[in-house]
Design a protein around this motif. Structure first.
Motif, PDB file in Angstrom:
ATOM      1  N   TYR A  65       0.834  -1.205   0.000  1.00  0.00           N
ATOM      2  CA  TYR A  65       0.000   0.000   0.000  1.00  0.00           C
ATOM      3  C   TYR A  65       0.874   1.263   0.000  1.00  0.00           C
ATOM      4  N   LYS A  66       1.918   1.271   0.839  1.00  0.00           N
ATOM      5  CA  LYS A  66       2.822   2.429   0.879  1.00  0.00           C
ATOM      6  C   LYS A  66       3.549   2.610  -0.447  1.00  0.00           C
ATOM      7  N   LEU A  67       3.919   1.504  -1.066  1.00  0.00           N
ATOM      8  CA  LEU A  67       4.645   1.583  -2.334  1.00  0.00           C
ATOM      9  C   LEU A  67       3.764   2.167  -3.442  1.00  0.00           C
ATOM     10  N   SER A  68       2.531   1.715  -3.491  1.00  0.00           N
ATOM     11  CA  SER A  68       1.627   2.263  -4.511  1.00  0.00           C
ATOM     12  C   SER A  68       1.353   3.748  -4.270  1.00  0.00           C
ATOM     13  N   LYS A  69       1.230   4.117  -3.007  1.00  0.00           N
ATOM     14  CA  LYS A  69       0.988   5.522  -2.676  1.00  0.00           C
ATOM     15  C   LYS A  69       2.184   6.396  -3.063  1.00  0.00           C
ATOM     16  N   ALA A  70       3.397   5.900  -2.821  1.00  0.00           N
ATOM     17  CA  ALA A  70       4.603   6.663  -3.160  1.00  0.00           C
ATOM     18  C   ALA A  70       4.736   6.830  -4.671  1.00  0.00           C
ATOM     19  N   ARG A  71       4.394   5.808  -5.419  1.00  0.00           N
ATOM     20  CA  ARG A  71       4.495   5.919  -6.879  1.00  0.00           C
ATOM     21  C   ARG A  71       3.469   6.911  -7.440  1.00  0.00           C
ATOM     22  N   LYS A  72       2.293   6.924  -6.847  1.00  0.00           N
ATOM     23  CA  LYS A  72       1.297   7.911  -7.278  1.00  0.00           C
ATOM     24  C   LYS A  72       1.772   9.335  -6.975  1.00  0.00           C
ATOM     25  N   LYS A  73       2.401   9.489  -5.812  1.00  0.00           N
ATOM     26  CA  LYS A  73       2.918  10.813  -5.452  1.00  0.00           C
ATOM     27  C   LYS A  73       4.023  11.247  -6.414  1.00  0.00           C
ATOM     28  N   GLU A  74       4.843  10.312  -6.820  1.00  0.00           N
ATOM     29  CA  GLU A  74       5.905  10.630  -7.780  1.00  0.00           C
ATOM     30  C   GLU A  74       5.311  11.131  -9.095  1.00  0.00           C
ATOM     31  N   GLU A  75       4.262  10.484  -9.545  1.00  0.00           N
ATOM     32  CA  GLU A  75       3.619  10.916 -10.793  1.00  0.00           C
ATOM     33  C   GLU A  75       3.029  12.319 -10.650  1.00  0.00           C
ATOM     34  N   ARG A  76       2.398  12.594  -9.508  1.00  0.00           N
ATOM     35  CA  ARG A  76       1.816  13.923  -9.296  1.00  0.00           C
ATOM     36  C   ARG A  76       2.886  15.012  -9.304  1.00  0.00           C
TER      37      ARG A  76
ATOM     38  N   ASP B 118       8.044  27.407  -5.854  1.00  0.00           N
ATOM     39  CA  ASP B 118       7.187  26.226  -6.018  1.00  0.00           C
ATOM     40  C   ASP B 118       7.947  25.088  -6.706  1.00  0.00           C
ATOM     41  N   LYS B 119       8.727  25.446  -7.685  1.00  0.00           N
ATOM     42  CA  LYS B 119       9.503  24.426  -8.390  1.00  0.00           C
ATOM     43  C   LYS B 119      10.497  23.737  -7.444  1.00  0.00           C
ATOM     44  N   SER B 120      11.127  24.529  -6.582  1.00  0.00           N
ATOM     45  CA  SER B 120      12.083  23.939  -5.634  1.00  0.00           C
ATOM     46  C   SER B 120      11.381  22.987  -4.661  1.00  0.00           C
ATOM     47  N   LYS B 121      10.167  23.330  -4.248  1.00  0.00           N
ATOM     48  CA  LYS B 121       9.420  22.445  -3.346  1.00  0.00           C
ATOM     49  C   LYS B 121       9.081  21.124  -4.035  1.00  0.00           C
ATOM     50  N   TYR B 122       8.599  21.210  -5.264  1.00  0.00           N
ATOM     51  CA  TYR B 122       8.269  19.988  -6.000  1.00  0.00           C
ATOM     52  C   TYR B 122       9.529  19.141  -6.246  1.00  0.00           C
TER      53      TYR B 122
ATOM     54  N   ARG C 171      12.687  14.250  -4.969  1.00  0.00           N
ATOM     55  CA  ARG C 171      13.915  13.584  -4.504  1.00  0.00           C
ATOM     56  C   ARG C 171      13.635  12.681  -3.309  1.00  0.00           C
ATOM     57  N   ALA C 172      12.835  13.178  -2.378  1.00  0.00           N
ATOM     58  CA  ALA C 172      12.535  12.382  -1.187  1.00  0.00           C
ATOM     59  C   ALA C 172      11.758  11.113  -1.551  1.00  0.00           C
ATOM     60  N   VAL C 173      10.800  11.233  -2.455  1.00  0.00           N
ATOM     61  CA  VAL C 173      10.007  10.058  -2.856  1.00  0.00           C
ATOM     62  C   VAL C 173      10.880   9.042  -3.582  1.00  0.00           C
ATOM     63  N   ARG C 174      11.762   9.518  -4.403  1.00  0.00           N
ATOM     64  CA  ARG C 174      12.636   8.591  -5.137  1.00  0.00           C
ATOM     65  C   ARG C 174      13.650   7.901  -4.216  1.00  0.00           C
ATOM     66  N   ARG C 175      13.960   8.505  -3.103  1.00  0.00           N
ATOM     67  CA  ARG C 175      14.797   7.801  -2.111  1.00  0.00           C
ATOM     68  C   ARG C 175      13.983   6.811  -1.283  1.00  0.00           C
ATOM     69  N   TYR C 176      12.691   7.077  -1.129  1.00  0.00           N
ATOM     70  CA  TYR C 176      11.837   6.255  -0.266  1.00  0.00           C
ATOM     71  C   TYR C 176      11.368   4.974  -0.964  1.00  0.00           C
TER      72      TYR C 176
END
Length: 328
Positions: A9-20, A152-156, A161-166
């Motif tokens: 469940y966490k993995l699917s959620k992280a991948r969706k966040k990466e796409e967003r 805004d770009k720096s925040k995204y 980066r954090a999601v890709r490490r997670y």
């Protein structure tokens, strides 16, 4: 939910966040792209060395923070180049590879020349030989982001980066859980074999414990017998020593009685009278008589030693003695 379901469940959620986040970054990027090409001037080695030393000594700099490159950075560079030939661009919160990309982008947007990158965070730039201040459209190009959009770009970018490490961590945890499940399924058959081996080992250990207990009992019995013999021998020795001590005590007591004598007291001597020719005398009077006799003897000796003086001499001596007394 099992542990494996939670990780999935966490993995699917992280991948969706990466796409967003990727979609948000695409929206933030400027629509107009600059087609300007950067054709830097060619510097001789002497000129490059000279301008590099000048840039190292100069104190004017432009900071580049988490927003990266936006319109205000390019404008500040041109304002510095209005009075100075060289410039330092201090880049923070970026990796060395990203610093190189920022240096190339700054050279393309500003038209300057990158002399060197020092300490992986300081870019030294030269404005060019025939520099003239460009119009505002070039000083703040539209192809760059505004201050707000750059933030805004720096925040995204940081979130991506954090999601890709997670995500790799979750994938690793999922693999470990699956390996543990496979090991558990293969353990029952192994447990049966191990159980039979454990039974034999336990039976052998029981026999060893029984033998060791018997040996301990034998050792305890021998120790008790030895203690009884030692106690009897000690009792005999004690009785003999007591007899000897009685003998020596009687002898010592007799010797002490012989040695003890009555003390002499000086008070008894005071009661004895002193007789001289059958009469009692007082001791103080006797001392007074002795002192008087000694004085008489001294006076007689002085008279004998002194020469015979006339009456006139005696009068002179008396007068001298009186004068001495008055002066004193």
């Amino acid at each position: 939910m099992t542990a494996e379901d939670k990780i999935l469940y966490k993995l699917s959620k992280a991948r969706k966040k990466e796409e967003r986040l990727l979609e948000a970054l695409k929206k933030v990027e400027p629509k107009e792209k600059s087609e300007a090409t950067h054709d830097p001037e060619i510097l001789t080695p002497e000129e490059h060395f000279y301008f590099l030393k000048m840039g190292q000594k100069c104190k004017n700099y432009v900071p580049v923070g988490r927003r990266g490159i936006y319109q205000g950075v390019i404008l500040n560079m041109h304002l510095h180049w209005k009075k100075h030939q060289t410039l330092k661009v201090v880049v923070k919160t970026f990796s060395p590879e990203e610093v190189k990309e920022i240096a190339a982008e700054l050279a393309r947007l500003s038209g300057g020349i990158v002399l060197d990158i020092q300490d992986d965070d300081t870019i030294i730039m030269y404005r060019g030989k025939n520099y003239s201040q460009p119009p505002t459209e070039i000083m703040s190009p539209r192809s760059t982001l505004s201050r707000k959009k750059a933030l805004d770009k720096s925040k995204y970018r940081d979130g991506l980066r954090a999601v890709r490490r997670y995500i790799p961590r979750l994938e690793q945890d999922l693999e470990l859980l699956r390996l543990q499940a496979e090991n558990r399924s293969s353990t029952p058959a192994e447990n049966q074999v191990i159980g039979s081996e454990n039974f034999d080992a336990e039976h052998h250990s029981d026999l060893q414990t029984e033998a060791s207990n018997k040996l301990k009992e034998m050792m305890i019995e021998n120790a008790e017998q030895g203690e009884e013999e030692e106690s009897t021998a000690e009792s005999d020795i004690v009785s003999d020593s007591e007899d000897l001590s009685d003998i020596f005590e009687t002898d010592s007591e007799e010797e002490d009685e012989d040695k003890t004598e009555k003390p002499l007291y000086l008070d008894e001597f005071e009661n004895f009278p002193v007789h001289s020719n059958g009469e009692e005398h007082d001791f103080e009077e006797h001392l007074r008589q002795i002192s008087a006799n000694s004085r008489k003897e001294k006076s007689l000796a002085k008279d004998a030693e002194a020469p015979d003086l006339d009456e006139v001499d005696r009068m002179i001596l008396q007068a001298a003695s009186l004068l001495k007394k008055r002066k004193s």
